[in-house]
Design a protein around this motif. Structure first.
Motif: not given
Length: 888
Positions: A824-835, A866-870
RNA sequence: GGGCAGCUAGCUCAGCGGUUAGAGCAACCGGUUUACAUCCGGUAGGUCGUAGGUUCGAAUCCUAUGCUGCCCACCA
């Protein structure tokens, strides 16, 4: 095939075999192109050190690659007689045996010296053999060989006839310890702590008034012949023409005006000691002053200094002189003072500027020598050394080439017995000497060792003897291709070789320069960045390193940390890495070997080529291309690193693992799969051979790739373009393999963050929007590499820990008690980076300035990203969301 | 005094105008499916020496500047 590679056994076996088979002999195909390297001849007094290891590894890499590329390669071997160092070594040995070297005649001493050389002279070359160097030892040249001596003496005589070599009584750098003159280049300027003494001399014409003088060398007062001040200095202008009273031995000396005096240094008054300072000498010349020599050849005060100082060493005399000044009330101050002092490079003692009779060379062809480098006819790597070289040539001074030693090329000048030597009519200058030697005596001095090394590329190929040049195929092998050396001898050797060659050969620069490329290596330092030195004891013993890690390991390790022209921080861990890489290579080949005997190598039929085969072939072709450019740019350090990366990551950990699965799946494809492995391995061994010659040669034979040619170095290396002809490589297929690799990596990371080993067998689920076909096609490989015992397509992955891959979302079926905190922490970090990245992209794409100024390619790239990241963000959020339903 | 390099992850270095700065080693987590534990899978770690400037955009170009190392130079 042995389970373990015995490098000690293999390396000595192969070296012997190579030598016996004449592998290193130059080839003389008149149709071919030549590639020549002259070894920087190691001193016969030297022992192998880390610098030799690096330097000779690089040369060996170049020459072996040249053989693979079909050149007539010739690596000239040889040694240098080492002038002063050999003489010092032999003198020391004699003293140890109770023999006073000074009591020996020239002939007796030389006999000892030759004997020493014959016993020890080849040690260093033999040591080099352990490294695998492939020089042509049959053509070995020593700088005192009769033929080579003729080269050197011819050079001298020719220069003399052109009026470029002359004899003169001039100020030279005198080494009181070895008692010889030195060239400017052999003097090192070092900061030394000393004192700046302020003292005063009485003005004779105005008793009771004084002039204050600063000096660091009061012991030279007896050699003073004047006091100089700046002619425009208002403080002193009025006393020009008067006299100062030199305190000891007492004498009235003139006060003169000369513009060299710096008004703002010290007191602005300079004592003039023409016999022991080159500035003072020049002043004395200008003013017609006498020259009083007060220091003997061995650094003691002579009888002109008076009873108190006579016989003292320079150092003791300084103390005594200070005391004498004090007693006379003339010393005003003694301040601590750090200033640069010339130190003899060889013996480490301060040099003494001294007037003496020496031979000098007025350098010819200076402009030509500059042009050759400036116009790129000789290329320097790294380029920046050009400036150093040009700057030296711009400020070049005549070269003092005579040495007051016994060991070396004796100056080919004879004087008529009993006649005035200074009269040119009484001189004989020739290589052979006068026809009536009984009426002549030869000049006592020998030539600077560097004078003889300056002829190295010429003399080793027989110049100036026409027969010898024909025998050595001078026209074919000259100019040499690449010189590999250290920047510390750019003046001593590199520049002088260029000058000599241009001076003696006629023709276009392209034909007359001694080499087309100079590759300057860095200096090897210890892990703390200190120079390696005997006194620090921080230098590893090269032969021990070779014994521990193998020549291949040492070579590979050294190359990997030796970026172009930069100093190298030595770390034995790198040698270990080199050895480990060799072991890895051995094991990978052994695996292939254990699969079955090599069938006759054949071109693979298109239907037997998998996408993975295509991908690895593409990788190998890219690697080959990279090596080609690395060799052009002398970037061996990245060349070697790329070699290792390809082999470990692409070949072993990916390709071979896939091959194992493919063979398990379909026994009938086995032969084709192995055949393709052989294609890759065979070329890879060739590509690697210049760096690690022994193990590649050993494997070449063990694997049976030697069916056509036993010696790998002689097999022509295919170019990147040729490799790509082997299969029809499609970009789409390469992309599929890339995606597959990325997907596997993502799934393995996912499992790892769930605390699962990558090979733990699990059931897995996936959801893919547009890669169903690819997944189906690579199903067994995917499952095997990810440790899936089952892989099930599903619409919803809700409730299962999942991960995103290029091929879709994958979820593994884990026990209920699995801890998902980390995931979960990994995914959370991933989301933050993407955002964060999405925000950056959006800001950019909303910026008018960016849109109107950036090139279209960059803008579209930003849009795609941008599209890919979204979409990644949406999916990642879903995955995280699906985990929320799970307890832990 | 003049010149040349270097300063990027704990260490050694790559990147030298364009997406989110990379590699090896070290660290940490996890791993014996018969090529390899001298091995394999994974994780973490950086305001790119400092300050300005140019640019839509700077580790990258410019200008200063600070350290570190080297080379050259006749301040006695």
């Amino acid at each position: 095939m042995e389970k373990e590679y015995n490098f000690r056994e293999a390396e000595s076996r192969w070296y012997e075999c190579w030598e016996d088979s004449g592998c290193f002999l130059r080839s003389e195909n008149p149709e071919g192109k030549s590639y020549t390297i002259v070894i920087p001849p190691p001193n016969v007094t030297g022992v192998l050190h880390m610098g030799h290891l690096l330097n000779n590894t690089l040369q060996d890499v170049l020459i072996r690659r040249a053989r693979q590329d079909g050149y007539c390669a010739f690596w000239q071997a040889g040694t240098d007689h080492a002038g002063i160092s050999l003489q010092v070594v032999v003198e020391k040995k004699l003293r140890k045996e109770g023999v006073d070297p000074n009591a020996l005649s020239r002939e007796e001493f030389l006999e000892h010296a030759y004997r020493w050389r014959d016993m020890h002279g080849n040690i260093i070359l033999n040591q080099l053999k352990h490294l695998g160097v492939s020089c042509d030892f049959s053509k070995k040249v020593h700088t005192l060989d009769a033929a080579y001596a003729r080269t050197v003496l011819t050079g001298f005589v020719e220069f003399f006839r052109k009026g470029l070599i002359y004899r003169g009584r001039r100020m030279v750098n005198w080494c009181p310890k070895s008692q010889t003159a030195l060239s400017d280049e052999e003097v090192l300027m070092q900061m030394r702590k000393g004192k700046l003494y302020r003292m005063r001399y009485e003005i004779v014409e105005d008793p009771g008034s004084f002039i204050e003088i600063s000096t660091t060398r009061p012991e030279t007062i007896p050699g003073d012949v004047a006091v100089a001040i700046h002619p425009d200095d208002p403080r002193y202008r009025h006393i020009i023409g008067k006299h100062a009273r030199r305190p000891f031995p007492e004498m009235e000396i003139p006060i003169i005006g000369d513009a060299v005096v710096l008004r703002d240094f010290g007191t602005g008054a300079l004592k003039i000691t023409p016999a022991h300072d080159s500035v003072d000498f020049a002043v004395a010349q200008r003013h017609g002053l006498a020259i009083i020599d007060v220091i003997t050849a061995d650094g003691h005060m002579n009888e002109r200094t008076g009873p108190e100082l006579c016989g003292l060493t320079r150092e003791d005399a300084r103390e005594k002189a200070v005391q004498m000044l004090q007693e006379r009330g003339l010393l005003l101050a003694a301040e601590d003072y750090e200033h640069s002092v010339g130190i003899s490079e060889r013996s480490g003692v301060p040099i003494e500027p001294r007037l003496s009779e020496q031979w000098f060379l007025r350098y010819p062809c200076i402009e030509l020598a500059k042009e050759a480098v400036r116009n790129g006819i000789i290329q320097f790597f790294p380029r920046r050394w050009e400036k150093t070289y040009l700057h030296w040539l711009d400020n070049i001074q005549d070269w003092c080439i005579s040495r007051q030693l016994l060991w070396g090329h004796r100056i080919p000048v004879w004087y008529r017995r009993g006649c005035e030597r200074l009269n040119p009519a009484n001189l004989h200058v020739s290589v052979e000497g006068p026809a009536d030697p009984e009426n002549w005596e030869q000049d006592e001095d020998v030539l600077d060792t560097w004078f003889s090394s300056a002829f190295w590329p010429l003399g080793t190929l027989g110049w100036p003897d026409q027969d010898a040049m024909a025998r050595h195929h001078f026209d074919f092998f000259y100019p040499t291709a690449t010189l590999v050396t250290g920047p510390d001898i750019i003046f001593f050797w590199v520049a002088r070789m260029i000058i000599m060659s241009l001076a003696f050969l006629k023709g276009d620069l392209e034909q007359t320069v001694p080499f087309r490329t100079v590759y300057f290596t860095g200096i090897i330092r210890d892990a703390q960045g200190r120079k390696m030195s005997k006194s620090l004891g921080n230098s590893p013993e090269p032969l021990d390193l070779i014994d521990t890690y193998g020549a291949d390991g040492v070579r590979f390790g050294l190359l990997s940390i030796a970026p172009e022209g930069q100093d190298v921080l030595f770390d034995s861990a790198r040698m270990e890495q080199g050895r480990n890489f060799c072991t890895k290579l051995w094991n990978a080949c052994r695996f292939r070997f254990l699969q079955g005997k090599l069938e006759k190598a054949q071109a693979p039929a298109p239907e037997h080529i998998s996408v993975e085969d295509e991908a690895i072939l593409q990788g190998l072709s890219d690697l080959t291309e990279y090596q080609e450019s690395a060799f052009r740019k002398y970037e061996f350090h990245s060349a070697v690193q790329r070699m290792e990366k390809f082999f470990r990551d692409d070949y072993c950990d990916w390709y071979v693992e896939v091959c194992k699965i493919r063979m398990r799946l379909d026994e009938s494809k086995r032969a084709h799969i192995l055949n393709f492995q052989d294609i890759i391995l065979r070329h890879y061994l060739q590509l690697l051979h210049p760096f690690t010659p022994f193990i590649t040669q050993e494997l070449w034979c063990t694997m049976g790739y030697d069916d056509q040619e036993k010696f790998i170095q002689n097999v022509p290396l295919q170019r990147a373009e040729q490799l790509k002809q082997i299969a029809n490589i499609s970009e789409d297929n390469i992309a599929i393999v890339m995606e597959l690799r990325e997907s596997v990596a993502a799934i393995r990371a996912h499992k790892s963050s769930l605390g699962l080993a990558s090979q733990t067998q699990l059931r897995a689920y996936y959801h893919s929007e547009n890669r169903e076909n690819a997944i189906k096609k690579h199903f067994p490989i995917l499952c095997s590499l990810c440790g899936f015992e089952e892989l099930i397509a599903t619409k919803s992955l809700r409730g299962r820990p999942a991960t995103l891959t290029p091929w879709g979302t994958f979820a593994v079926d884990v026990p209920n008690n699995t801890d998902h905190g980390q995931e979960r922490a990994r995914l959370q970090r991933e989301i933050e980076t993407l955002e964060r990245n999405i925000a950056t992209s959006e800001a950019k794409l909303n910026d008018e300035n960016f849109l109107s100024n950036a090139p279209e390619k960059v803008i579209s790239g930003a849009k795609i990203l941008l599209g890919e990241n979204r979409s990644k963000l949406i999916k990642t959020r879903e995955v995280l969301e699906s985990l929320r339903g799970i307890q832990k």
